[in-house]
Design a protein around this motif. Structure first.
Motif, PDB file in Angstrom:
ATOM      1  N   GLY A 150       0.794  -1.220   0.000  1.00  0.00           N
ATOM      2  CA  GLY A 150       0.000   0.000   0.000  1.00  0.00           C
ATOM      3  C   GLY A 150       0.824   1.267   0.000  1.00  0.00           C
ATOM      4  O   GLY A 150       0.309   2.357   0.255  1.00  0.00           O
ATOM      5  N   HIS A 151       2.108   1.140  -0.278  1.00  0.00           N
ATOM      6  CA  HIS A 151       2.980   2.308  -0.350  1.00  0.00           C
ATOM      7  C   HIS A 151       4.124   1.991  -1.313  1.00  0.00           C
ATOM      8  O   HIS A 151       4.417   0.817  -1.576  1.00  0.00           O
ATOM      9  CB  HIS A 151       3.536   2.672   1.029  1.00  0.00           C
ATOM     10  CG  HIS A 151       4.347   1.574   1.668  1.00  0.00           C
ATOM     11  ND1 HIS A 151       5.652   1.285   1.320  1.00  0.00           N
ATOM     12  CD2 HIS A 151       4.014   0.680   2.638  1.00  0.00           C
ATOM     13  CE1 HIS A 151       6.092   0.278   2.053  1.00  0.00           C
ATOM     14  NE2 HIS A 151       5.116  -0.116   2.851  1.00  0.00           N
ATOM     15  N   PRO A 152       4.765   3.009  -1.858  1.00  0.00           N
ATOM     16  CA  PRO A 152       5.888   2.757  -2.754  1.00  0.00           C
ATOM     17  C   PRO A 152       7.009   2.014  -2.020  1.00  0.00           C
ATOM     18  O   PRO A 152       7.304   2.317  -0.857  1.00  0.00           O
ATOM     19  CB  PRO A 152       6.334   4.165  -3.170  1.00  0.00           C
ATOM     20  CG  PRO A 152       5.142   5.035  -2.932  1.00  0.00           C
ATOM     21  CD  PRO A 152       4.461   4.459  -1.731  1.00  0.00           C
TER      22      PRO A 152
ATOM     23  N   THR B  78       4.907  -0.327  -7.774  1.00  0.00           N
ATOM     24  CA  THR B  78       4.510   0.409  -6.572  1.00  0.00           C
ATOM     25  C   THR B  78       4.847   1.895  -6.645  1.00  0.00           C
ATOM     26  O   THR B  78       4.563   2.633  -5.705  1.00  0.00           O
ATOM     27  CB  THR B  78       5.193  -0.188  -5.326  1.00  0.00           C
ATOM     28  OG1 THR B  78       6.616   0.009  -5.414  1.00  0.00           O
ATOM     29  CG2 THR B  78       4.884  -1.678  -5.201  1.00  0.00           C
TER      30      THR B  78
ATOM     31  N   GLY C 295       7.789   3.108  -6.601  1.00  0.00           N
ATOM     32  CA  GLY C 295       8.845   3.311  -5.623  1.00  0.00           C
ATOM     33  C   GLY C 295      10.193   3.641  -6.230  1.00  0.00           C
ATOM     34  O   GLY C 295      10.299   3.998  -7.413  1.00  0.00           O
TER      35      GLY C 295
END
Length: 422
Positions: A14-16, A257, A259
């Motif tokens: 749910g996040h990079p 993602t 990221g």
């Protein structure tokens, strides 16, 4: 990470994903360097090497053939050879390590005595007949009843013949095996291709580069033709570059993602063929509609799972050789993708069509992924678990074949798993 668990369920972060992950050393290069150092006279130091199931099988086989191999740390081998291999006391068991099996089958011709090369139930289904036929054409007494391991080689210290043509359509490893063994004989050997088809030609370049580092003399008098002089090998210090196939999972995790993952090495610094997949990964979510995977075969599982989230469908061609890898990877990919959503992965002959849908991201689609004991199927489908809830990887420990710390690498970036403690 308890990779001995029977299953591992991914939790989308749910996040990079951001951080630094150093890929392990290249399996392909490590096993080439181990064999060449084992055939060399003197002490070689291999650094940056991969320590995994596949390379341990190679190292243990060389030890059984009289080579001393010390392991001072997690990424180094110190290899001391006499310039010759001895006949082992028992069959060489190589698990499902394709490189070790093919390379040692050819190298066994340099032994004075009988060598049996064998593997596990998966390896016993992987074809080796083209290499056996080529060795026979060179005057080596060799037998593989099923066209797959076990292979029995009656070595006589070299190749009686001087010229051979080999069908490398199934694998470039057959050519690499002959090239590396040929320099250890007592006469020049000329190796040519039957036709122009060859699996992942770039790996031949890896082989030639490694051979030359250890003192071999190889010329290319014509297209798809190599002439190897009987120089033998001399000890050398050798730095193994990071594994490009392993890097593909991290490149894909980064774009999936949004990221930033620092691998410590630029994509254009790799000499391995799979590094060319980075350009396709960088195009996500606008990957091309048609991808020819013939020259980056081990990257295809990564690209296929990434393609599930692409803006438009993707067809993979030139991948028929994936059917004779650690498992039938075309089949494994189509089954795994369609377990996530029916029709997501479709086999059309030897092509794989991925019916991409960006809306898959964020959904809960419980699916157990049968890895078929194949490390690349496990690692690639972990990518789906970064975006979809409910992805469970069966037999996660199979990643030990080439990337034992894979799950720990993901955990270091903030990925968590249900039911398995880091």
């Amino acid at each position: 990470m308890n990779t001995e668990a029977e299953k591992l369920t991914m939790v989308p972060p749910g996040h990079p994903l951001e951080g630094r992950v150093s890929p392990p050393g290249s399996k392909s290069i490590t096993n080439r360097a181990l064999l060449l150092a084992g055939l060399a006279k003197g002490t070689s130091r291999l650094t940056g090497a991969l320590k995994s199931d596949d390379t341990r099988y190679m190292a243990d086989a060389l030890r059984a053939m009289g080579v001393r191999i010390d392991e001072p740390d997690d990424t180094s081998f110190i290899v001391t050879g006499t310039g010759r291999l001895s006949a082992p006391e028992r069959p060489l068991f190589l698990g499902n390590a394709g490189t070790a099996t093919r390379f040692l089958t050819a190298a066994a011709a340099l032994v004075d005595g009988t060598v049996v090369v064998d593997g596990d139930s998966h390896m016993r289904k992987r074809p080796i007949a083209p290499l056996v036929e080529a060795l026979s054409a060179l005057g080596v007494t060799v037998e593989a009843e099923t066209g797959c391991p076990p292979v029995t080689i009656a070595g006589r210290g070299g190749f009686p013949g001087e010229r051979v043509t080999i069908d490398a359509g199934l694998s470039s490893q057959y050519v690499s095996a002959l090239l590396m063994a040929a320099a250890g004989g007592d006469r020049p050997v000329e190796i040519g291709l039957a036709g122009e088809e060859i699996g992942a030609r770039g790996y031949i370049d890896l082989t030639l580069a490694a051979m030359r580092t250890f003192g071999a003399e190889v010329t290319e008098p014509g297209p798809s033709l190599w002439r190897v002089q009987p120089t033998g090998y001399r000890a050398a210090d050798f730095l193994v570059e990071p594994d490009a196939s392993a890097a593909t999972y991290l490149w894909a995790a980064e774009v999936l993602t949004g990221g930033r993952i620092d691998l410590g090495v630029a994509a254009d610094a790799f000499s391995q063929p799979d590094a060319r997949a980075q350009r396709i990964i960088a195009a996500f979510p606008h990957m091309p509609a048609l991808i020819d995977g013939s020259q980056m075969q081990d990257a295809v599982p990564t690209l296929a799972v990434l393609a599930a989230f692409n803006e438009t469908p993707v067809r993979f061609t030139g991948i028929e050789n994936l059917r004779v890898k650690e498992c039938d990877r075309i089949r494994a990919l189509s089954i795994g993708l369609s377990n996530i959503r029916p029709g997501l992965g479709i086999e059309e002959g030897d092509d794989l069509l991925v019916a991409s849908d960006p809306a898959l991201a964020g959904q809960t689609l419980p699916a157990e992924i049968d890895t078929f004991a194949d490390h690349r199927i496990a690692m690639s489908f972990a990518l789906a678990g970064l975006k979809i809830h409910g992805i469970t990887i069966l037999d996660p420990g199979c990643v030990a074949k080439t990337y034992p710390r894979y799950w720990r690498a993901l955990a270091s970036l903030g990925v968590t798993f249900e039911g398995v403690a880091p």
